[in-house]
Design an enzyme around this catalytic site. Structure first.
Site, PDB file in Angstrom:
ATOM      1  N   CYS A  91       0.842  -1.204   0.000  1.00 46.54           N
ATOM      2  CA  CYS A  91       0.000   0.000   0.000  1.00 46.54           C
ATOM      3  C   CYS A  91       0.875   1.252   0.000  1.00 46.54           C
ATOM      4  O   CYS A  91       0.654   2.175  -0.785  1.00 46.54           O
ATOM      5  CB  CYS A  91      -0.930  -0.030   1.212  1.00 46.54           C
TER       6      CYS A  91
ATOM      7  N   CYS B   4      -3.369   3.961   9.581  1.00 48.81           N
ATOM      8  CA  CYS B   4      -2.104   3.438  10.099  1.00 48.81           C
ATOM      9  C   CYS B   4      -1.508   4.324  11.186  1.00 48.81           C
ATOM     10  O   CYS B   4      -0.306   4.235  11.472  1.00 48.81           O
ATOM     11  CB  CYS B   4      -1.105   3.288   8.950  1.00 48.81           C
TER      12      CYS B   4
ATOM     13  N   CYS C 275       7.619   4.200   5.888  1.00 50.75           N
ATOM     14  CA  CYS C 275       6.790   3.945   4.704  1.00 50.75           C
ATOM     15  C   CYS C 275       7.611   3.526   3.489  1.00 50.75           C
ATOM     16  O   CYS C 275       7.064   3.037   2.505  1.00 50.75           O
ATOM     17  CB  CYS C 275       5.977   5.190   4.361  1.00 50.75           C
TER      18      CYS C 275
END
Ligand code: SF4
Length: 248
Positions: free
Chosen positions: A135, A221, A244
């Site tokens: 993602c 998140c 990330c």
């Protein structure tokens, strides 16, 4: 505005630097990295603006507007890139809008190739819960990489004090994945220095920071953290994921 700042702003407006080769960029990093390691953040940004002109941008997650404010003081009209993942808190989008409305910057909101709905259709609903790395790759890493193509250097608000993983963040470094010069003017700033700059300059801060979110990412998140907890522990909590991928 210092004399150096004035000349940096002039360079930013006037310079249309020719594209440099990777070897030339790495050479710049070697020299400037050592020279600027202990320089004030303003001087680091002045150097980047004078060196790269319009091929330099800053990025902001809109947790606060410290770097945007500093950079706009050095080079009014500078590009500020914001990664609009489609999963941001309303407060983060509101901070972005306020930055655009109140600071002399060229705010550029970039989006992933797919909307959240398109991603759901291809990968299944809530990919973030099953495969957050994928993602993030789709919604953060790839779009930022695309957006940075026209620049030779980018600046981030990365600070060594934020997490152990960031301890080695150089002030001027070579980003091997993006093949760009990566500038971290705030790398040496402590939390107290950030707070002082915000107070002295009336800098915009994402309201979530005052509501238990010292580190702010996408809403699925990010969770609140308790006082005294590691500020980054609210990101991807319980998954083992800590970054990330943008800074790795
Ligand atoms: S932080 Fe979460 S929602 Fe945002 S891109 Fe990464 S996995 Fe997806």
């Amino acid at each position: 505005m210092t004399a150096a700042t004035t000349s940096a702003a002039r360079a930013f407006r006037g310079a249309q630097t020719q594209g440099r080769s990777e070897d030339e960029l790495k050479e710049l990093v070697r020299h400037a990295g050592a020279d600027l390691e202990l320089a004030p953040a303003e001087v680091i940004i002045e150097w980047a603006v004078a060196t790269f002109g319009e091929r330099f941008c800053i990025t902001s997650s809109m947790a606060d507007a410290v770097l945007s404010h500093l950079a706009s003081t050095v080079a009014p009209g500078i590009d500020v890139v914001f990664l609009d993942t489609g999963y941001h808190f309303a407060e983060t989008v509101g901070t972005r809008d306020a930055v655009e409305a109140t600071l002399p910057v060229n705010l550029i909101s970039i989006t992933p190739k797919q909307t959240v709905e398109e991603q759901d259709a291809e990968y299944g609903k809530d990919l973030f819960a099953r495969d957050p790395d994928l993602c993030c790759a789709l919604r953060k890493v790839a779009p930022l990489s695309d957006a940075l193509q026209k620049y030779e250097a980018w600046a981030t608000g990365l600070r060594r004090a934020e997490t152990h993983n960031r301890v080695i963040a150089p002030v001027i470094g070579w980003d091997e994945k993006k093949r760009k010069v990566k500038v971290s003017p705030l790398a040496r700033w402590s939390d107290a220095e950030v707070e002082r700059y915000i107070a002295e300059n009336g800098v915009l801060v994402n309201p979530l920071q005052y509501d238990g979110y010292p580190s702010i990412g996408c809403w699925p998140c990010t969770r609140r953290v308790a006082p005294g907890e590691d500020p980054r522990s609210g990101r991807w909590a319980g998954t083992g994921k800590t970054e990330c991928g943008i800074h790795q």
